[in-house]
Design a protein around this motif. Sequence first.
Motif, PDB file in Angstrom:
ATOM      1  N   ASN A 263       4.347   2.574  -4.288  1.00 13.46           N
ATOM      2  CA  ASN A 263       3.967   2.442  -2.893  1.00 13.46           C
ATOM      3  C   ASN A 263       4.201   0.997  -2.475  1.00 13.46           C
ATOM      4  OD1 ASN A 263       1.820   1.638  -0.773  1.00 13.46           O
ATOM      5  ND2 ASN A 263       1.853   3.877  -0.650  1.00 13.46           N
ATOM      6  N   LEU A 264       4.934   0.802  -1.381  1.00 11.11           N
ATOM      7  CA  LEU A 264       5.274  -0.552  -0.960  1.00 11.11           C
ATOM      8  C   LEU A 264       4.032  -1.388  -0.670  1.00 11.11           C
ATOM      9  CD1 LEU A 264       7.226  -2.763  -0.083  1.00 11.11           C
ATOM     10  CD2 LEU A 264       7.420  -1.621   2.146  1.00 11.11           C
ATOM     11  N   ALA A 265       3.040  -0.792  -0.010  1.00 11.46           N
ATOM     12  CA  ALA A 265       1.836  -1.553   0.317  1.00 11.46           C
ATOM     13  C   ALA A 265       1.077  -1.964  -0.937  1.00 11.46           C
ATOM     14  CB  ALA A 265       0.925  -0.733   1.235  1.00 11.46           C
ATOM     15  N   GLU A 266       0.976  -1.054  -1.895  1.00  8.57           N
ATOM     16  CA  GLU A 266       0.272  -1.392  -3.136  1.00  8.57           C
ATOM     17  C   GLU A 266       1.017  -2.486  -3.893  1.00  8.57           C
ATOM     18  OE1 GLU A 266      -0.090   2.340  -5.108  1.00  8.57           O
ATOM     19  OE2 GLU A 266      -1.692   3.057  -3.780  1.00  8.57           O
ATOM     20  N   TRP A 267       2.346  -2.443  -3.871  1.00  7.75           N
ATOM     21  CA  TRP A 267       3.122  -3.493  -4.515  1.00  7.75           C
ATOM     22  C   TRP A 267       2.907  -4.837  -3.828  1.00  7.75           C
ATOM     23  CZ3 TRP A 267       7.316  -6.468  -2.725  1.00  7.75           C
ATOM     24  CH2 TRP A 267       7.960  -7.243  -3.706  1.00  7.75           C
ATOM     25  N   LEU A 268       2.939  -4.844  -2.497  1.00  6.43           N
ATOM     26  CA  LEU A 268       2.697  -6.080  -1.755  1.00  6.43           C
ATOM     27  C   LEU A 268       1.296  -6.617  -2.042  1.00  6.43           C
ATOM     28  CD1 LEU A 268       4.256  -5.093   1.685  1.00  6.43           C
ATOM     29  CD2 LEU A 268       5.126  -6.870   0.146  1.00  6.43           C
ATOM     30  N   ALA A 269       0.308  -5.727  -2.066  1.00  9.34           N
ATOM     31  CA  ALA A 269      -1.060  -6.161  -2.336  1.00  9.34           C
ATOM     32  C   ALA A 269      -1.167  -6.801  -3.712  1.00  9.34           C
ATOM     33  CB  ALA A 269      -2.018  -4.973  -2.229  1.00  9.34           C
ATOM     34  N   GLY A 270      -0.518  -6.200  -4.700  1.00 10.20           N
ATOM     35  CA  GLY A 270      -0.549  -6.774  -6.041  1.00 10.20           C
ATOM     36  C   GLY A 270       0.101  -8.137  -6.102  1.00 10.20           C
ATOM     37  N   GLU A 271       1.230  -8.296  -5.409  1.00 11.92           N
ATOM     38  CA  GLU A 271       1.928  -9.581  -5.411  1.00 11.92           C
ATOM     39  C   GLU A 271       1.147 -10.661  -4.667  1.00 11.92           C
ATOM     40  OE1 GLU A 271       4.936 -10.453  -6.829  1.00 11.92           O
ATOM     41  OE2 GLU A 271       4.822  -8.529  -7.881  1.00 11.92           O
ATOM     42  N   LEU A 272       0.392 -10.256  -3.638  1.00 18.68           N
ATOM     43  CA  LEU A 272      -0.320 -11.218  -2.793  1.00 18.68           C
ATOM     44  C   LEU A 272      -1.784 -11.386  -3.173  1.00 18.68           C
ATOM     45  CD1 LEU A 272       1.172  -9.994   0.600  1.00 18.68           C
ATOM     46  CD2 LEU A 272       1.738 -12.139  -0.571  1.00 18.68           C
ATOM     47  N   GLY A 273      -2.268 -10.602  -4.120  1.00 18.36           N
ATOM     48  CA  GLY A 273      -3.665 -10.702  -4.525  1.00 18.36           C
ATOM     49  C   GLY A 273      -4.625 -10.152  -3.488  1.00 18.36           C
ATOM     50  N   LEU A 274      -4.235  -9.058  -2.809  1.00 16.52           N
ATOM     51  CA  LEU A 274      -5.044  -8.464  -1.759  1.00 16.52           C
ATOM     52  C   LEU A 274      -5.470  -7.046  -2.138  1.00 16.52           C
ATOM     53  CD1 LEU A 274      -2.877  -9.546   1.323  1.00 16.52           C
ATOM     54  CD2 LEU A 274      -4.928 -10.682   0.450  1.00 16.52           C
ATOM     55  N   HIS A 275      -6.503  -6.555  -1.474  1.00 18.07           N
ATOM     56  CA  HIS A 275      -6.907  -5.161  -1.599  1.00 18.07           C
ATOM     57  C   HIS A 275      -6.012  -4.303  -0.699  1.00 18.07           C
ATOM     58  CE1 HIS A 275     -10.677  -6.247  -3.715  1.00 18.07           C
ATOM     59  NE2 HIS A 275     -10.673  -7.287  -2.895  1.00 18.07           N
ATOM     60  N   CYS A 276      -5.981  -2.989  -0.964  1.00 20.62           N
ATOM     61  CA  CYS A 276      -5.072  -2.114  -0.232  1.00 20.62           C
ATOM     62  C   CYS A 276      -5.752  -0.794   0.118  1.00 20.62           C
ATOM     63  CB  CYS A 276      -3.823  -1.830  -1.064  1.00 20.62           C
ATOM     64  SG  CYS A 276      -2.616  -0.742  -0.272  1.00 20.62           S
ATOM     65  N   ALA A 277      -5.534  -0.340   1.355  1.00 20.04           N
ATOM     66  CA  ALA A 277      -5.900   1.017   1.771  1.00 20.04           C
ATOM     67  C   ALA A 277      -4.626   1.691   2.272  1.00 20.04           C
ATOM     68  CB  ALA A 277      -6.954   0.980   2.874  1.00 20.04           C
ATOM     69  N   TRP A 278      -4.451   2.949   1.934  1.00 23.46           N
ATOM     70  CA  TRP A 278      -3.201   3.664   2.226  1.00 23.46           C
ATOM     71  C   TRP A 278      -3.534   4.964   2.946  1.00 23.46           C
ATOM     72  CZ3 TRP A 278       1.714   4.510   2.978  1.00 23.46           C
ATOM     73  CH2 TRP A 278       2.355   5.690   2.576  1.00 23.46           C
ATOM     74  N   GLY A 279      -2.814   5.232   4.031  1.00 23.03           N
ATOM     75  CA  GLY A 279      -2.971   6.479   4.763  1.00 23.03           C
ATOM     76  C   GLY A 279      -1.636   7.184   4.875  1.00 23.03           C
ATOM     77  N   PRO A 280      -1.356   8.194   4.047  1.00 24.78           N
ATOM     78  CA  PRO A 280      -0.062   8.889   4.103  1.00 24.78           C
ATOM     79  C   PRO A 280       0.031   9.827   5.285  1.00 24.78           C
ATOM     80  CG  PRO A 280      -1.480   9.918   2.469  1.00 24.78           C
ATOM     81  CD  PRO A 280      -2.235   8.719   2.976  1.00 24.78           C
ATOM     82  N   SER A 281       1.245  10.014   5.792  1.00 22.24           N
ATOM     83  CA  SER A 281       1.488  10.930   6.884  1.00 22.24           C
ATOM     84  C   SER A 281       1.266  12.367   6.430  1.00 22.24           C
ATOM     85  CB  SER A 281       2.916  10.768   7.408  1.00 22.24           C
ATOM     86  OG  SER A 281       3.226  11.782   8.343  1.00 22.24           O
ATOM     87  N   HIS A 282       0.731  13.172   7.343  1.00 20.12           N
ATOM     88  CA  HIS A 282       0.516  14.590   7.061  1.00 20.12           C
ATOM     89  C   HIS A 282       1.780  15.410   7.284  1.00 20.12           C
ATOM     90  CE1 HIS A 282      -0.103  13.900  11.355  1.00 20.12           C
ATOM     91  NE2 HIS A 282       0.263  15.154  11.552  1.00 20.12           N
ATOM     92  N   ALA A 283       2.810  14.821   7.901  1.00 13.96           N
ATOM     93  CA  ALA A 283       4.035  15.572   8.208  1.00 13.96           C
ATOM     94  C   ALA A 283       5.246  14.654   8.103  1.00 13.96           C
ATOM     95  CB  ALA A 283       3.935  16.189   9.601  1.00 13.96           C
ATOM     96  N   PRO A 284       5.672  14.319   6.882  1.00 11.72           N
ATOM     97  CA  PRO A 284       6.780  13.379   6.723  1.00 11.72           C
ATOM     98  C   PRO A 284       8.169  14.010   6.779  1.00 11.72           C
ATOM     99  CG  PRO A 284       5.924  13.960   4.572  1.00 11.72           C
ATOM    100  CD  PRO A 284       5.063  14.691   5.586  1.00 11.72           C
ATOM    101  N   GLU A 285       8.244  15.321   6.994  1.00 15.76           N
ATOM    102  CA  GLU A 285       9.522  16.013   6.803  1.00 15.76           C
ATOM    103  C   GLU A 285      10.626  15.510   7.738  1.00 15.76           C
ATOM    104  OE1 GLU A 285       6.106  18.308   5.419  1.00 15.76           O
ATOM    105  OE2 GLU A 285       6.625  17.549   7.418  1.00 15.76           O
ATOM    106  N   ARG A 286      10.296  15.239   8.979  1.00 19.81           N
ATOM    107  CA  ARG A 286      11.325  14.753   9.915  1.00 19.81           C
ATOM    108  C   ARG A 286      11.898  13.414   9.454  1.00 19.81           C
ATOM    109  NH1 ARG A 286      11.284  17.073  15.281  1.00 19.81           N
ATOM    110  NH2 ARG A 286       9.742  18.739  15.425  1.00 19.81           N
ATOM    111  N   TRP A 287      11.039  12.566   8.906  1.00 20.76           N
ATOM    112  CA  TRP A 287      11.500  11.281   8.374  1.00 20.76           C
ATOM    113  C   TRP A 287      12.399  11.497   7.159  1.00 20.76           C
ATOM    114  CZ3 TRP A 287      10.253   6.702  10.793  1.00 20.76           C
ATOM    115  CH2 TRP A 287       9.241   6.762  11.761  1.00 20.76           C
ATOM    116  N   GLN A 288      11.957  12.376   6.267  1.00 16.56           N
ATOM    117  CA  GLN A 288      12.711  12.606   5.030  1.00 16.56           C
ATOM    118  C   GLN A 288      14.111  13.141   5.303  1.00 16.56           C
ATOM    119  OE1 GLN A 288       9.781  15.178   3.306  1.00 16.56           O
ATOM    120  NE2 GLN A 288       8.695  13.513   2.262  1.00 16.56           N
ATOM    121  N   ARG A 289      14.236  13.971   6.328  1.00 15.34           N
ATOM    122  CA  ARG A 289      15.561  14.495   6.663  1.00 15.34           C
ATOM    123  C   ARG A 289      16.501  13.386   7.134  1.00 15.34           C
ATOM    124  NH1 ARG A 289      12.560  19.106   8.607  1.00 15.34           N
ATOM    125  NH2 ARG A 289      12.550  18.311  10.751  1.00 15.34           N
ATOM    126  N   ARG A 290      15.949  12.331   7.710  1.00 14.37           N
ATOM    127  CA  ARG A 290      16.795  11.243   8.219  1.00 14.37           C
ATOM    128  C   ARG A 290      17.463  10.458   7.097  1.00 14.37           C
ATOM    129  NH1 ARG A 290      13.250   7.994  12.513  1.00 14.37           N
ATOM    130  NH2 ARG A 290      15.217   6.837  12.739  1.00 14.37           N
TER     131      ARG A 290
END
Length: 273
Positions: free
Chosen positions: A46-73
């Motif tokens: 997960n890009l956010a979790e990777w950034l948080a680890g590199e920057l020494g920050l905490h992370c909260a993640w909210g995944p999309s409930h409908a990513p299919e249109r993005w995935q087709r792109r």
Amino acid sequence: MRVVTWNLWWRFGPWAERQKAILATLRDLRPDVVGLQEVWGADGENLAEWLAGELGLHCAWGPSHAPERWQRRIGDERVGIGNAVLSRWPVTEQAVLPLPAPADADDGRLALYARLATPAYEVPFFTTHLTSALHASATRCRQVTALAEFVAEHRGDTPFPPVVTGDFNAWPDSDEIRLFGGYKTAPAVPRQALIDAWEYADPAAPSATWDPANPYVGPDPAVRIDYIHVGRPGPDGLGHVQGIRRAGDAPVDGVWPSDHAAVVADLAAEPGS
């Protein structure tokens, strides 16, 4: 308290090279809290979790409930998309709000709430990504109404005003921005005003976060569509906007980090400051 909002352009373009440029930019900014949109997650990473680890920050993640249109792109159904919050302080509570959209245009936009536990008080923090079609102002009005209700539900009893970040895909004088702010027209939630932090910017400062100077943008007009909104500070001054500017608006080692520029705001974090 330094707050950043940034749309990271998901897995589009030279995403692996851009990832390094995003990290370098955030490292230079030294933020306390970051609201991120178009964050990818794939194959246990997960890009956010990777950034948080590199920057020494905490992370909260909210995944999309409908990513299919993005995935087709991009032709890859393994890659998810969502919003994220990076924070210097622990996240003690979080919630996701799927944003309303017509069935034939629903691509899983959402808002993410994270409650941040600073040593002195809690900060109700939100990040969102509204629908992008230029003609879809009516949909965005529905979305900001839902978002404003979400803020009212989760703002809680804390002296720090709510902070709402994100890619609203809307021009500053649009119906949806006026509705969400609630101080240039009737608010979406009665008596709730959320101030566009750019009201405190130097009028001469470059403001466009969607700018054709960026080669990823194309011929669209330059416009500010990314925002940091802050609830009106109380008498102690917590959350007052002390400075705001654009960032991430140039290449890093020859690579543009995203198709959007970031917005950076410094908010008063101590009473009377």
